[in-house]
Design an enzyme around this catalytic site. Structure first.
Site, PDB file in Angstrom:
ATOM      1  N   CYS A 120     -15.734  29.305  89.004  1.00 28.96           N
ATOM      2  CA  CYS A 120     -14.512  29.646  88.271  1.00 28.96           C
ATOM      3  C   CYS A 120     -13.372  28.674  88.538  1.00 28.96           C
ATOM      4  O   CYS A 120     -12.609  28.318  87.629  1.00 28.96           O
ATOM      5  CB  CYS A 120     -14.077  31.063  88.605  1.00 28.96           C
ATOM      6  N   ASP A 144     -10.546  33.359  80.227  1.00 36.23           N
ATOM      7  CA  ASP A 144     -11.467  33.118  81.339  1.00 36.23           C
ATOM      8  C   ASP A 144     -12.773  32.545  80.831  1.00 36.23           C
ATOM      9  O   ASP A 144     -13.447  33.158  80.002  1.00 36.23           O
ATOM     10  CB  ASP A 144     -11.726  34.437  82.084  1.00 36.23           C
ATOM     11  N   HIS A 159     -11.349  34.515  92.835  1.00 38.59           N
ATOM     12  CA  HIS A 159     -11.566  34.275  91.408  1.00 38.59           C
ATOM     13  C   HIS A 159     -10.326  33.609  90.818  1.00 38.59           C
ATOM     14  O   HIS A 159      -9.194  33.919  91.202  1.00 38.59           O
ATOM     15  CB  HIS A 159     -11.859  35.560  90.654  1.00 38.59           C
TER      16      HIS A 159
END
Length: 255
Positions: free
Chosen positions: A69, A121, A106
């Site tokens: 991520c 995202d 994250h």
């Protein structure tokens, strides 16, 4: 021109000079999810570089690898910024049968558009919304499922992304919490996340190789022991060895 904007467009397959608007983001997110895999292969191989714009660009857009991520959303963040979107990055805590205990590992993006804030995202594995999700609680529906953001103050932030994946979830489940008021000031902060992911015994990404991406009809996930395909709601799983792993990496991920 060999800049991030041009390289990102080339990698996901959009024209080099097209003006990007908010309405175009659905297509951008879908193409990114189908093109750039979520993977921990550099973690497993200990081939790591500091997290900065140049290194992320080289890894994801020049060498055509994927990432976790903090790499995928960093690449997308710079791409959106270079295309005049009002974006910032935030850190979150994943929920997986309980809140993860390794901290805010994250990374996601907040985007402001016409007085509304959205979560964007492309670094959440197979759980991607594929569309901007407004922070006002409105449900967003994409080919990957249903997504919404609940405003709830916890020890982990002030909002929670909830999801109901197509063909997989009957009920809403929690994805991660994030604090909309605490932004990443500089991407150098994300090196802390990379260190935690690499070194913490409770990290889920330093045990076995994993690479996954969405496809036109579902998603594919490859580990060192299995290859799983979801296609139009049907799952097939193949147990594999090291030789087959290399074959599948070449066939499905061109690596």
């Amino acid at each position: 021109m060999n800049d991030l904007n041009a390289l990102f467009r080339k990698r996901i397959g959009i024209t080099g000079h097209e003006k990007l608007t908010f309405d175009k983001l659905d297509e951008i997110l879908d193409k990114t999810a189908r093109t750039i895999p979520f993977e921990n292969l550099s973690i497993m191989a200990s081939h790591l570089s500091d997290i900065n714009k140049e290194n992320v660009m080289n890894k994801v857009l020049v060498r055509n690898e994927g990432g976790l991520c903090y790499e995928l959303n960093t690449a997308l963040y710079f791409f959106l910024m270079e295309n005049d979107f009002d974006v910032s990055m935030v850190r979150g805590v994943i929920y997986n049968q309980g809140w993860m205990t390794i901290g805010r590992t994250h990374v996601a993006i907040l985007l402001n558009h016409e007085g509304q804030t959205y979560l964007v995202d492309t670094g959440f594995g197979g759980n991607l919304p594929l569309k901007p999700v407004p922070l006002n609680g409105e449900v967003v529906i994409s080919r990957n499922g249903e997504f919404r953001i609940k405003r709830e103050v916890t020890d982990h932030g002030d909002h929670i992304l909830e999801l109901k994946l197509k063909h997989k979830d009957l009920d809403w489940k929690m994805g991660y919490a994030f604090d909309s008021s605490i932004h990443v000031g500089n991407v150098v902060e994300l090196n802390e996340i990379q260190t935690i992911i690499r070194e913490n015994p409770q990290s889920p990404f330093n045990k076995h190789p994993l690479i996954t991406r969405l496809t036109n009809s579902g998603n594919i996930t490859l580990t060192d022991t299995s290859f799983t395909q979801w296609e139009n709601g049907k799952m097939t799983k193949e147990e594999i060895d090291g030789t087959r792993f290399k074959e599948l990496m070449k066939q499905y991920f061109d690596r």
